[in-house]
Design an enzyme around this catalytic site. Sequence first.
Site, PDB file in Angstrom:
ATOM      1  N   ARG A  78       0.760  -1.240  -0.074  1.00 13.97           N
ATOM      2  CA  ARG A  78      -0.121  -0.053  -0.002  1.00 13.97           C
ATOM      3  C   ARG A  78       0.993   1.402  -0.212  1.00 13.97           C
ATOM      4  NH1 ARG A  78      -3.026  -3.141   4.552  1.00 13.97           N
ATOM      5  NH2 ARG A  78      -4.369  -4.212   3.134  1.00 13.97           N
TER       6      ARG A  78
ATOM      7  N   PHE B 289     -11.875  -3.257  -5.463  1.00 13.47           N
ATOM      8  CA  PHE B 289     -11.816  -4.363  -4.780  1.00 13.47           C
ATOM      9  C   PHE B 289     -10.952  -3.698  -3.084  1.00 13.47           C
ATOM     10  CE2 PHE B 289     -11.141  -6.317  -8.699  1.00 13.47           C
ATOM     11  CZ  PHE B 289     -12.159  -6.952  -8.683  1.00 13.47           C
TER      12      PHE B 289
ATOM     13  N   ASP C 275     -16.147  -1.625  -3.775  1.00 16.53           N
ATOM     14  CA  ASP C 275     -16.292  -2.934  -3.354  1.00 16.53           C
ATOM     15  C   ASP C 275     -17.609  -3.440  -3.294  1.00 16.53           C
ATOM     16  OD1 ASP C 275     -13.936  -4.667  -1.446  1.00 16.53           O
ATOM     17  OD2 ASP C 275     -15.978  -5.200  -1.382  1.00 16.53           O
TER      18      ASP C 275
ATOM     19  N   ASP D 224      -6.946  -5.245  -6.845  1.00 14.84           N
ATOM     20  CA  ASP D 224      -6.693  -6.175  -5.779  1.00 14.84           C
ATOM     21  C   ASP D 224      -7.762  -7.119  -5.304  1.00 14.84           C
ATOM     22  OD1 ASP D 224      -5.411  -7.331  -3.710  1.00 14.84           O
ATOM     23  OD2 ASP D 224      -5.775  -6.212  -2.029  1.00 14.84           O
TER      24      ASP D 224
ATOM     25  N   CYS E 237      -3.713 -12.829  -5.789  1.00 15.15           N
ATOM     26  CA  CYS E 237      -3.661 -13.531  -4.409  1.00 15.15           C
ATOM     27  C   CYS E 237      -3.917 -15.010  -4.559  1.00 15.15           C
ATOM     28  CB  CYS E 237      -4.322 -13.194  -3.419  1.00 15.15           C
ATOM     29  SG  CYS E 237      -5.840 -13.176  -3.438  1.00 15.15           S
TER      30      CYS E 237
HETATM   31  N1  SAH Z   1      -7.374  -4.285  -1.228  1.00 13.13           N
HETATM   32  C1  SAH Z   1      -8.010  -4.443  -0.010  1.00 13.13           C
HETATM   33  C2  SAH Z   1      -8.223  -6.226   0.224  1.00 13.13           C
HETATM   34  C3  SAH Z   1      -9.046  -6.642  -0.901  1.00 13.13           C
HETATM   35  S1  SAH Z   1      -9.829  -8.206  -0.742  1.00 13.13           S
HETATM   36  C4  SAH Z   1      -6.977  -4.053   1.084  1.00 13.13           C
HETATM   37  O1  SAH Z   1      -5.942  -3.449   0.705  1.00 13.13           O
HETATM   38  O2  SAH Z   1      -7.225  -4.148   2.164  1.00 13.13           O
HETATM   39  C5  SAH Z   1     -10.840  -8.485  -1.848  1.00 13.13           C
HETATM   40  C6  SAH Z   1     -12.054  -7.614  -1.751  1.00 13.13           C
HETATM   41  O3  SAH Z   1     -13.069  -7.882  -2.919  1.00 13.13           O
HETATM   42  C7  SAH Z   1     -13.047  -7.759  -0.860  1.00 13.13           C
HETATM   43  O4  SAH Z   1     -13.308  -6.966   0.270  1.00 13.13           O
HETATM   44  C8  SAH Z   1     -14.565  -8.493  -1.447  1.00 13.13           C
HETATM   45  O5  SAH Z   1     -15.582  -7.937  -0.820  1.00 13.13           O
HETATM   46  C9  SAH Z   1     -14.406  -7.665  -2.748  1.00 13.13           C
HETATM   47  N2  SAH Z   1     -15.061  -8.430  -3.933  1.00 13.13           N
HETATM   48  C10 SAH Z   1     -15.151  -9.554  -4.287  1.00 13.13           C
HETATM   49  N3  SAH Z   1     -15.818  -9.658  -5.243  1.00 13.13           N
HETATM   50  C11 SAH Z   1     -15.900  -8.292  -5.770  1.00 13.13           C
HETATM   51  C12 SAH Z   1     -16.579  -7.966  -7.058  1.00 13.13           C
HETATM   52  N4  SAH Z   1     -17.112  -8.451  -7.952  1.00 13.13           N
HETATM   53  N5  SAH Z   1     -16.763  -6.506  -7.050  1.00 13.13           N
HETATM   54  C13 SAH Z   1     -16.154  -5.642  -5.952  1.00 13.13           C
HETATM   55  N6  SAH Z   1     -15.790  -6.267  -4.921  1.00 13.13           N
HETATM   56  C14 SAH Z   1     -15.543  -7.534  -4.968  1.00 13.13           C
END
Ligand code: SAH
Length: 394
Positions: free
Chosen positions: A212, A228, A250, A298, A338
């Site tokens: 980050r 995300f 998200d 992400d 991931c």
């Molecule tokens: N970038 C974040 C971690 C992301 S984890 C950080 O730095 O903490 C992945 C995320 O994607 C989760 O919060 C989940 O709710 C979201 N997610 C899953 N499928 C999704 C979609 N189709 N559209 C938007 N968000 C989604």
Amino acid sequence: MATITLNPGKERPVQQRHPWVFSGAVARVQGYVGRGDAVDVCDASGEWLARGTWSSGSQIRARLFTWNADEPIDEALFRRRLERALATRIWLGYSGEDTACRLVYAESDGLPGLIVDRYGAYLAVQLLTQGMAARAELITGLLAELVQPRGIYERSDPDMREKEGLPPGEGVLWGEPPPEQITTRQPGGLVFLADLRAGQKTGAYLDQAQNRVRVAAYCAGRDVLDCFCYTGGFSVAAARAGAAHILAADTSAPALAMLEANLAANAVGGVEPVEADVFKLLRQYRYEGRLFDVIILDPPKFAHAQNQIERATRGYKDINLIAMQLLRPGGVLATFSCSGLVSADLFQKVVFGAALDAQRDVQIIERLTQAPDHPVLLTFPEGEYLKGFICRVL
Ligand code: SAH
């Protein structure tokens, strides 16, 4: 103690200290072995190789702990391994009352099946194998003694537990139940609130902590789209670095609510939360002709099994392609995967395919991986799962 005899030719990975024995490698088991019990492993000729814990019914029949015949799997072994894991985190600089880090990363710390995340005064524990589930009390006692937390809470991944034939594991193991919001201090001087009980995973994505800060270095004065975003890890870092405007998307409403709390905790603003499916949102922005300077991708794990890899690569290509189309010339794409089953090589090929189709020249500026508190043991390369590129899209 029971003994597993391997099929001829199956001893090599064990000799090379890979900690897994697959069901197909097992010729026979001599003696009685219960769920999670210690077992010896011998090659086809009967020569002793290693010692581990048994998982009945699981694809991975044994997790190996030691290659020293004189070392029993007992309290002293767990104490030594835990002390070593804790010392590594202190050595890495994770100290202070409100630090957040992964204290124990399973196989990488010589403790297959055990994950311990620290959030300030509380620990979130995952017991993911029959061997670890059977030793819950021992582990809890040792953690209480060695870390002296206020509380230890179990938050085991239910899918991994199911593969081991274990019921879901969640609840207070020791001490006080964690409050709804624990304040943690993370790399870059950022403050994040974590909810151990209701948050995703064990409350936060600690593996991205340093990344980050790396990505935020490209965000000053820029228009940022954080896809995300969960509770806003990248958005908060970008806001602190002086981004002009940030859209954070998200599907999870509770995550976006926590994002607002995280912004307040860091005394920053300028982030607009969007509750939306990123796959649809990116298409909508393309239709509207919107452009950004920095886009962060992400996504969650797309590949959970070998037969999902192709579908996963299609998903990665889709979002990376559209993100490239939404970037102004010279814009930055920070893109992650991931999925452990998608190698860094394969992921690079996917991003390459996206660049070809988007008809953009794309340079990799930085290669990123999981945070140092998620180390990769050389004998267990499977421990590496997070990869990312910071790209300049010309
Ligand atoms: N970038 C974040 C971690 C992301 S984890 C950080 O730095 O903490 C992945 C995320 O994607 C989760 O919060 C989940 O709710 C979201 N997610 C899953 N499928 C999704 C979609 N189709 N559209 C938007 N968000 C989604």
